[in-house]
Scaffold this active site. Structure first.
Site, PDB file in Angstrom:
ATOM      1  N   LYS A  88       0.823  -1.198   0.000  1.00 36.63           N
ATOM      2  CA  LYS A  88       0.000   0.000   0.000  1.00 36.63           C
ATOM      3  C   LYS A  88       0.867   1.262   0.000  1.00 36.63           C
ATOM      4  O   LYS A  88       0.421   2.349  -0.347  1.00 36.63           O
ATOM      5  CB  LYS A  88      -0.854   0.024   1.279  1.00 36.63           C
ATOM      6  CG  LYS A  88      -1.836  -1.091   1.412  1.00 36.63           C
ATOM      7  CD  LYS A  88      -2.538  -0.978   2.773  1.00 36.63           C
ATOM      8  CE  LYS A  88      -3.424  -2.166   3.022  1.00 36.63           C
ATOM      9  NZ  LYS A  88      -3.941  -2.146   4.421  1.00 36.63           N
TER      10      LYS A  88
ATOM     11  N   ASP B  69      14.459  -0.595   1.562  1.00 35.94           N
ATOM     12  CA  ASP B  69      15.200  -0.836   2.792  1.00 35.94           C
ATOM     13  C   ASP B  69      16.202  -1.964   2.504  1.00 35.94           C
ATOM     14  O   ASP B  69      17.253  -1.720   1.916  1.00 35.94           O
ATOM     15  CB  ASP B  69      14.162  -1.170   3.871  1.00 35.94           C
ATOM     16  CG  ASP B  69      14.754  -1.392   5.244  1.00 35.94           C
ATOM     17  OD1 ASP B  69      15.864  -0.900   5.489  1.00 35.94           O
ATOM     18  OD2 ASP B  69      14.113  -2.048   6.072  1.00 35.94           O
TER      19      ASP B  69
ATOM     20  N   ASP C 103       3.399   3.565   6.600  1.00 34.72           N
ATOM     21  CA  ASP C 103       2.667   3.332   7.854  1.00 34.72           C
ATOM     22  C   ASP C 103       3.539   2.759   8.946  1.00 34.72           C
ATOM     23  O   ASP C 103       4.655   2.278   8.719  1.00 34.72           O
ATOM     24  CB  ASP C 103       1.538   2.323   7.606  1.00 34.72           C
ATOM     25  CG  ASP C 103       2.079   0.897   7.449  1.00 34.72           C
ATOM     26  OD1 ASP C 103       3.020   0.709   6.642  1.00 34.72           O
ATOM     27  OD2 ASP C 103       1.609  -0.012   8.147  1.00 34.72           O
TER      28      ASP C 103
ATOM     29  N   ARG D 177      -0.360   6.811   7.334  1.00 36.23           N
ATOM     30  CA  ARG D 177      -0.203   6.872   5.869  1.00 36.23           C
ATOM     31  C   ARG D 177      -0.687   8.207   5.310  1.00 36.23           C
ATOM     32  O   ARG D 177      -0.236   8.651   4.255  1.00 36.23           O
ATOM     33  CB  ARG D 177      -1.011   5.751   5.194  1.00 36.23           C
ATOM     34  CG  ARG D 177      -0.486   4.356   5.445  1.00 36.23           C
ATOM     35  CD  ARG D 177      -1.131   3.390   4.467  1.00 36.23           C
ATOM     36  NE  ARG D 177      -0.995   1.997   4.879  1.00 36.23           N
ATOM     37  CZ  ARG D 177       0.061   1.227   4.605  1.00 36.23           C
ATOM     38  NH1 ARG D 177       1.076   1.722   3.930  1.00 36.23           N
ATOM     39  NH2 ARG D 177       0.097  -0.026   5.005  1.00 36.23           N
TER      40      ARG D 177
HETATM   41  P1  IMP Z   1      12.536  -4.034   1.945  1.00 32.21           P
HETATM   42  O1  IMP Z   1      11.913  -5.243   1.305  1.00 32.21           O
HETATM   43  O2  IMP Z   1      13.318  -4.382   3.170  1.00 32.21           O
HETATM   44  O3  IMP Z   1      13.334  -3.191   0.979  1.00 32.21           O
HETATM   45  O4  IMP Z   1      11.350  -3.146   2.486  1.00 32.21           O
HETATM   46  C1  IMP Z   1      10.570  -2.399   1.649  1.00 32.21           C
HETATM   47  C2  IMP Z   1       9.178  -2.211   2.206  1.00 32.21           C
HETATM   48  O5  IMP Z   1       9.187  -2.122   3.635  1.00 32.21           O
HETATM   49  C3  IMP Z   1       8.591  -0.927   1.707  1.00 32.21           C
HETATM   50  O6  IMP Z   1       7.768  -1.193   0.602  1.00 32.21           O
HETATM   51  C4  IMP Z   1       7.790  -0.429   2.890  1.00 32.21           C
HETATM   52  O7  IMP Z   1       6.473  -0.929   2.808  1.00 32.21           O
HETATM   53  C5  IMP Z   1       8.434  -1.032   4.082  1.00 32.21           C
HETATM   54  N1  IMP Z   1       9.331  -0.098   4.785  1.00 32.21           N
HETATM   55  C6  IMP Z   1      10.681  -0.089   4.797  1.00 32.21           C
HETATM   56  N2  IMP Z   1      11.169   0.880   5.561  1.00 32.21           N
HETATM   57  C7  IMP Z   1      10.095   1.523   6.063  1.00 32.21           C
HETATM   58  C8  IMP Z   1       9.954   2.654   6.942  1.00 32.21           C
HETATM   59  O8  IMP Z   1      10.908   3.282   7.430  1.00 32.21           O
HETATM   60  N3  IMP Z   1       8.665   3.028   7.202  1.00 32.21           N
HETATM   61  C9  IMP Z   1       7.585   2.386   6.702  1.00 32.21           C
HETATM   62  N4  IMP Z   1       7.674   1.333   5.881  1.00 32.21           N
HETATM   63  C10 IMP Z   1       8.926   0.903   5.564  1.00 32.21           C
HETATM   64 MG    MG Z   2       4.011  -1.347   6.419  1.00 27.46          MG
END
Ligand code: IMP
Ligand code: MG
Length: 176
Positions: free
Chosen positions: A41, A101, A157, A163
């Site tokens: 989302k 991330d 969120d 959000r």
């Molecule tokens: P990754 O798979 O570790 O790169 O995480 C990516 C997903 O994690 C993003 O699409 C976000 O939904 C969520 N995310 C990562 N960091 C944050 C943050 O600091 N705040 C909120 N959501 C996050």
């Molecule tokens: Mg989330």
């Protein structure tokens, strides 16, 4: 708003950056059609703003990729869902997320969509927590690099809250 520590990017700063990213994308894909894939989302707000700034023929698709739930650290399993097939073969495709991330979500989606033979497959994010990356992936368009802080707002969120904030803020460590 008790859990908000401070505002990292205000509305104007976000607007300016989205405009700048959209200009780069519009230039690079000039004369081409682009399929945006919004990663729900969290990317709903960013996608809505970005697509309205693109001077290209654009279509938009939505996928749901969930990995976090109410926690602020990434879980290993990423679940991808979308309603119906998305036909991207031979098309120029841009994955859109507000934040990257570890990169696991993008990595998973790259693999899924690469298998469908798009003409090109790239990614755009507004925020990049580069220090936390574990997956080896290329982000073609990135707005701001941020440190390892959990952020909310502008679509992002914490346990489904915040959000709707028009700015991007850091959460108090105690709230995470
Ligand atoms: P990754 O798979 O570790 O790169 O995480 C990516 C997903 O994690 C993003 O699409 C976000 O939904 C969520 N995310 C990562 N960091 C944050 C943050 O600091 N705040 C909120 N959501 C996050
Ligand atoms: Mg989330």
């Amino acid at each position: 708003m008790d859990d908000i520590q401070d505002i990292l990017f205000d509305e104007q700063t976000i607007t300016d950056k989205v405009r700048e990213i959209a200009a780069r994308i519009s230039e690079n894909y000039a004369g081409k059609e682009l399929v945006l894939i919004c990663i729900l989302k969290g990317a709903a707000v960013f996608t809505a703003d970005l697509m309205r700034r693109l001077t290209l023929r654009v279509s938009v698709e939505f996928v749901q990729a969930a990995s976090y739930g109410a926690s602020t650290t990434s879980s290993k399993n990423i679940v991808v869902e979308h309603g119906g097939e998305i036909d991207i073969s031979g098309k120029h495709v841009l994955l859109v997320d507000t934040i990257i991330d570890t990169g696991k979500t993008m990595d998973c989606l790259f693999k899924k969509f690469e298998a469908q033979n798009p003409a090109t497959l790239k990614a755009v994010v507004l925020l990049d927590k580069k220090a936390r990356r574990t997956a080896d992936i290329m982000i073609s368009y990135s707005g701001f690099e941020i440190p390892d802080t959990f952020v909310v707002g502008y679509g992002m969120d914490h346990g489904e809250k915040y959000r709707n904030l028009p700015y991007i803020a850091a959460l108090k460590p105690a709230a995470q």
